[in-house]
Design a protein around this motif. Sequence first.
Motif: not given
Length: 351
Positions: A73-74, A77-81, A86-88
Amino acid sequence: MNGRRSTIASPAAPPALLGDIRALIEAAHQRAASAINAELTLLFWRIGQRIHTEVLAGQRAGYGEEILSTLAEQLARDYGRGFGEKNLRRMVKFAITFPDEPIVATLSRQLSWSHFVLLLALKEPMQRDYYAQMAGAQRWSVRTLRERIDSMLYERTALSKKPDETIAQELAAMRDAQRMSPSLVMRDPYILDFLGLRDTWQEGDLEAAIIREMESFLLELGAGFSFVARQKRIQIDDEDFHLDLLFYNRKLRRLVAVELKVGDFKAAYKGQMELYLRWLDKHEREPEEASPLGIILCTGKKREQIELLELDKSGIHVAEYLTTLPPRAVLGEKLQQATERARLQIEQRKP
């Protein structure tokens, strides 16, 4: 006196100079894009590795899932979707699947993140390593990699039928020494659905269709092939023979003779191909080249005959060809059966 100033046209830029500068700009753009891609891919690996080792592994795995969600979430919010949950999770899988950072660093200079996403979906380590090495060495696009995976290219290679230890050694040789073995190149079956052959045909029809669709045929043959001759004349004892197709493979540094057959393999084909290979070895092979190889393409194989003839010792590869692409499940079952037979033969040969 005319008060208007005459307009003098600017001289045109020399075409050669303009072309050279454009080439320099394009090359710089490509290098920059490649460098950015490599950095991003390594970044994703390092993020995945940190999350895996510090959040999801060991005793902290119980609450690691909650931390991952909060972290996502953080970051999103800072660097985009692109840094969402899912990507993490995909980055974590990336680090687990490819644990060796130096290998990732090398591949990242050749493959994009989209390539790695396709590779992560593959379950078998040897299969995944094969596609990673081939995609890097042959500069496959993402689309080409997807097509090769969908056509079950790895499962069709002679390499996939070998013991795991041998597969690992040959893949390591390709990665470390850029050396490719015949088993990495040879396939079975070959998918020739692009030839447009239907119902019945003769060997001449097959040959003519291959010549007509040579570019597609070379792609299906594999890396490094170039066309040399059709109906290569071989004269022995005042008798003429004609080899259907002759190719050269620059990766293997060998001539490759191809004989086209309609119907099942026959034992007599071995003697014919051995004659051609020995003639090519004597009269056509250059000093720095390896001995020629032969491929006999048939619509059916006599497996026990092929095993008893020990064709691999003569540098001869027998393969089926399919003029229509079967459903993936049917092809997969066929290849699985072939792999099981090959593994059984290996076990039987052990002392």
